[in-house]
Design a protein around this motif. Structure first.
Motif, mmCIF file in Angstrom:
data_model
loop_
_atom_site.group_PDB
_atom_site.id
_atom_site.type_symbol
_atom_site.label_atom_id
_atom_site.label_comp_id
_atom_site.label_asym_id
_atom_site.label_seq_id
_atom_site.Cartn_x
_atom_site.Cartn_y
_atom_site.Cartn_z
ATOM 1 N N ALA B 1 -98.271 -54.039 59.530
ATOM 2 C CA ALA B 1 -97.296 -54.921 59.050
ATOM 3 C C ALA B 1 -96.455 -55.421 60.368
ATOM 4 N N GLN B 2 -96.059 -56.610 60.448
ATOM 5 C CA GLN B 2 -95.544 -56.976 61.482
ATOM 6 C C GLN B 2 -94.045 -56.789 61.696
ATOM 7 N N THR B 3 -93.448 -56.448 62.830
ATOM 8 C CA THR B 3 -92.111 -56.186 63.088
ATOM 9 C C THR B 3 -91.693 -56.967 64.201
ATOM 10 N N VAL B 4 -90.161 -57.345 63.996
ATOM 11 C CA VAL B 4 -89.418 -58.139 64.968
ATOM 12 C C VAL B 4 -88.325 -57.497 65.411
ATOM 13 N N THR B 5 -88.054 -57.187 66.641
ATOM 14 C CA THR B 5 -86.968 -56.682 67.301
ATOM 15 C C THR B 5 -86.140 -57.128 68.094
ATOM 16 N N GLN B 6 -84.796 -57.300 67.638
ATOM 17 C CA GLN B 6 -83.630 -58.048 68.784
ATOM 18 C C GLN B 6 -82.877 -56.855 69.275
ATOM 19 N N SER B 7 -83.088 -56.549 70.396
ATOM 20 C CA SER B 7 -82.443 -55.290 70.984
ATOM 21 C C SER B 7 -80.737 -55.530 71.385
ATOM 22 N N GLN B 8 -80.425 -56.839 71.262
ATOM 23 C CA GLN B 8 -78.993 -56.947 71.840
ATOM 24 C C GLN B 8 -78.404 -57.582 70.452
ATOM 25 N N PRO B 9 -77.595 -56.524 69.888
ATOM 26 C CA PRO B 9 -76.822 -56.755 68.674
ATOM 27 C C PRO B 9 -75.652 -57.990 68.905
ATOM 28 N N GLU B 10 -74.997 -57.650 70.240
ATOM 29 C CA GLU B 10 -73.910 -58.799 70.433
ATOM 30 C C GLU B 10 -74.246 -59.426 71.772
ATOM 31 N N MET B 11 -73.875 -60.795 72.062
ATOM 32 C CA MET B 11 -73.871 -61.438 73.548
ATOM 33 C C MET B 11 -72.813 -62.188 73.696
ATOM 34 N N SER B 12 -72.330 -62.317 74.767
ATOM 35 C CA SER B 12 -71.210 -63.332 75.091
ATOM 36 C C SER B 12 -71.533 -64.361 76.294
ATOM 37 N N VAL B 13 -71.264 -65.287 76.266
ATOM 38 C CA VAL B 13 -71.370 -66.425 77.549
ATOM 39 C C VAL B 13 -69.952 -67.282 77.558
ATOM 40 N N GLN B 14 -69.782 -67.617 78.804
ATOM 41 C CA GLN B 14 -68.801 -68.475 79.151
ATOM 42 C C GLN B 14 -69.420 -70.039 78.691
ATOM 43 N N GLU B 15 -68.586 -70.605 78.111
ATOM 44 C CA GLU B 15 -68.749 -72.135 77.955
ATOM 45 C C GLU B 15 -69.190 -72.717 79.131
#
Lengths: 114, 116
Positions: B1-15
């Protein structure tokens, strides 16, 4: 153009009560249909998918069931709700066949089981 | 089975700045499709960009582009000139090119905050 409808938008039900969520698609024929659940702050979990009328595949064994009585109608049901059934339920459709077809999502139903 | 991982639960960026969201996946298939979906506070899922695995060229949609590294099984999303309206939960998703159901496998998401 195609549109997808879900209702109700919000639902509060007591534990042990039945559930029926409905999803309908307009503007396309013979789509693949999907039910997802999204717990608070979490990703989407595929619950059921259907490639045709009366054809339902279950991804997660649980007290929920799905039916597709008409080509563009997909229903999610439960005979007795559990607290753990609370969440945001999304219906989606996609075209059949090869290609990078996306899934188009409905507006969702927020279910709270009390 | 395929799995997908996003290791960054939160990110922020300046406008107006640039931000990159990471996604890795695991599959034994050679042909598949990858997607980035956006879920704003309205909870409506919106497709941002898609990538066919057989295409070496990275997909681009206006301010959104991907860095697709098939050998590394990596699929990151770059947002340039970030705008306040980009604030949302972003989901990476995988879909096999085989089978009739075409179901998506989603990552757990990255919550992006855009700071004014």
């Amino acid at each position: 153009s195609q549109t997808i409808h879900q209702w109700p938008a919000t639902l509060v039900q007591p534990v042990g009560s039945p559930l029926s969520l409905e999803c309908t698609v307009e503007g396309t024929s013979n789509p693949n249909l999907y039910w997802y659940r999204q717990a608070a702050g979490r990703g989407l979990q595929l619950l059921f998918y259907s490639v045709g009328i009366g054809q339902i595949s279950s991804e997660v064994p649980q007290n929920l069931s799905a039916s597709r009585p008409q080509d563009r109608q997909f229903i999610l049901s439960s005979k007795k709700l559990l607290l753990s059934d609370s969440g945001f339920y999304l219906c989606a459709w996609s075209l059949k066949g090869g290609g990078s077809y996306e899934q188009y999502f409905g507006p969702g139903t927020r279910l709270t089981v009390t | 089975a395929q799995t997908v991982t996003q290791s960054q639960p939160e990110m922020s960026v300046q406008e107006a700045e640039t931000v990159t969201l990471s996604c890795t996946y695991d599959t034994s298939e050679s042909d598949y499709y990858l997607f980035w979906y956006k879920q704003p506070p309205s909870r409506q899922m919106i497709l941002v960009i898609r990538q066919e695995a057989y295409k070496q060229q990275n997909a681009t949609e206006n301010r959104f582009s991907v860095n697709f590294q098939k050998a590394a099984k990596s699929f990151s999303l770059k947002i340039s000139d970030s705008q306040l309206g980009d604030a949302a939960m972003y989901f990476c998703a995988y879909r096999s090119a085989y089978g009739s159901a075409r179901q998506l496998t989603f990552g757990s998401g990255t919550q992006l905050t855009v700071l004014p």
